[in-house]
Design a protein around this motif. Structure first.
Motif, PDB file in Angstrom:
ATOM      1  N   SER A 145       0.511  -1.417  -0.300  1.00  0.00           N
ATOM      2  CA  SER A 145      -0.280  -0.069   0.257  1.00  0.00           C
ATOM      3  C   SER A 145       1.071   1.200   0.161  1.00  0.00           C
ATOM      4  O   SER A 145       2.313   1.176   0.420  1.00  0.00           O
ATOM      5  CB  SER A 145      -0.802  -0.085   1.560  1.00  0.00           C
ATOM      6  N   ASP A 147      -0.372   4.021   1.139  1.00  0.00           N
ATOM      7  CA  ASP A 147      -0.918   4.355   2.651  1.00  0.00           C
ATOM      8  C   ASP A 147       0.137   4.120   3.344  1.00  0.00           C
ATOM      9  O   ASP A 147      -0.236   3.332   4.457  1.00  0.00           O
ATOM     10  CB  ASP A 147      -2.484   3.775   2.848  1.00  0.00           C
ATOM     11  N   GLU A 149       0.291   5.255   6.367  1.00  0.00           N
ATOM     12  CA  GLU A 149      -0.286   5.165   8.109  1.00  0.00           C
ATOM     13  C   GLU A 149      -0.435   3.873   8.627  1.00  0.00           C
ATOM     14  O   GLU A 149      -1.199   2.973   9.274  1.00  0.00           O
ATOM     15  CB  GLU A 149      -1.136   6.218   8.129  1.00  0.00           C
ATOM     16  N   ALA A 150      -2.027   3.358   6.651  1.00  0.00           N
ATOM     17  CA  ALA A 150      -2.577   2.149   7.220  1.00  0.00           C
ATOM     18  C   ALA A 150      -1.572   0.585   6.792  1.00  0.00           C
ATOM     19  O   ALA A 150      -2.069  -0.408   8.024  1.00  0.00           O
ATOM     20  CB  ALA A 150      -3.329   2.220   5.954  1.00  0.00           C
ATOM     21  N   LEU A 151      -0.744   0.856   6.824  1.00  0.00           N
ATOM     22  CA  LEU A 151       0.516   0.059   6.405  1.00  0.00           C
ATOM     23  C   LEU A 151       1.113  -0.189   7.593  1.00  0.00           C
ATOM     24  O   LEU A 151       1.058  -1.354   8.281  1.00  0.00           O
ATOM     25  CB  LEU A 151       1.622  -0.133   5.339  1.00  0.00           C
ATOM     26  N   VAL A 153      -0.897   0.451  10.676  1.00  0.00           N
ATOM     27  CA  VAL A 153      -0.959  -0.024  10.840  1.00  0.00           C
ATOM     28  C   VAL A 153      -1.763  -1.766  10.862  1.00  0.00           C
ATOM     29  O   VAL A 153      -0.957  -2.425  12.299  1.00  0.00           O
ATOM     30  CB  VAL A 153      -3.379  -0.208  11.426  1.00  0.00           C
ATOM     31  N   GLU A 154      -0.996  -1.977  10.019  1.00  0.00           N
ATOM     32  CA  GLU A 154      -1.192  -3.851   9.293  1.00  0.00           C
ATOM     33  C   GLU A 154      -0.316  -4.347   9.522  1.00  0.00           C
ATOM     34  O   GLU A 154       0.265  -5.664  10.235  1.00  0.00           O
ATOM     35  CB  GLU A 154      -1.458  -3.843   7.603  1.00  0.00           C
ATOM     36  N   ARG A 157      -0.329  -5.150  13.729  1.00  0.00           N
ATOM     37  CA  ARG A 157      -1.462  -6.110  13.788  1.00  0.00           C
ATOM     38  C   ARG A 157      -0.522  -7.610  13.442  1.00  0.00           C
ATOM     39  O   ARG A 157      -0.401  -8.447  14.061  1.00  0.00           O
ATOM     40  CB  ARG A 157      -2.341  -5.654  12.978  1.00  0.00           C
TER      41      ARG A 157
END
Length: 209
Positions: A145, A147, A149-151, A153-154, A157
């Motif tokens: 990705s 993105d 910030e989203a990556l 977060v992933e 996790r």
């Protein structure tokens, strides 16, 4: 030489060595090392630089938000937030990201399973805490990705779900690994890159593997 200067010199040296091995060609890859824990300060490669020509002055210092502490020095790697996530989750002292051919191919080939196991290889014993070739190492794969910030977060996790993993792949992008310091992290790169090439070549000879 202070801690930042020392880390910068080591990161530049690693960049040249890994470039020579074909693991970070062109501007690919990024490397970091923790300078201080509290408050968090990380030395990290600047964005869009040829790793074969990287100099110590191309290493920037960022805080826990991934932003450069001295903005006039340049722009840190776009993937800085992933380094911060790994440092926070694993307590790592160094994080290394390579873009080898084998990590790129295998991350695409195995994305449907979310990762793959590597087992039975003597070289697994080069990973921290592994004492037998019978070890079964799970290498997770994340979808790529732009993105960050989203990556990130992933990434957090995935690290929480795989507390024993020594590294992970990003689809068609490459590998991340880490260590308590740059020496251990560099060893993990060498071990995992060897294993990735071994697995990839075997699959080429035995497609059913």
């Amino acid at each position: 030489m202070d801690q930042l200067e020392n880390q910068s010199a080591q990161l530049a040296e690693l960049a040249h060595a890994f470039h020579g091995r074909g693991w970070v060609l062109g501007t690919s890859g990024n490397f970091s090392a923790v300078v201080e824990r509290e408050p968090l300060r990380i030395a990290i490669t600047a964005s869009s630089l040829d790793k074969g020509r990287l100099l110590p002055e191309h290493i920037l210092e960022v805080g826990s938000d991934g932003r450069a502490l001295k903005p006039n020095q340049g722009r840190p790697s776009a993937e800085t937030l992933l380094h911060v996530a790994i440092v926070r989750n694993r307590g790592a002292g160094a994080v290394l990201h390579t873009h080898s051919v084998w990590s790129t191919i295998l991350s695409d080939y195995h994305i449907g399973h979310g990762g793959f196991f590597i087992e039975g290889y003597e070289m697994l014993k080069g990973l921290e805490g592994v004492t037998t070739h019978e070890h079964r190492e799970w290498l997770p794969i994340l979808e790529n990705s732009q993105d960050m910030e989203a990556l990130a977060v992933e990434t957090r996790r995935m690290l929480e779900e795989n507390p024993k993993a020594h590294g992970f792949l990003i689809r068609r992008h490459g590998m991340y690994t880490w260590g308590k310091d740059l020496v251990e992290a560099a060893r993990h790169v060498e071990i995992l890159e060897f294993l990735l090439e071994s697995v990839g070549r075997r699959q080429m000879m035995e497609p059913q593997y």
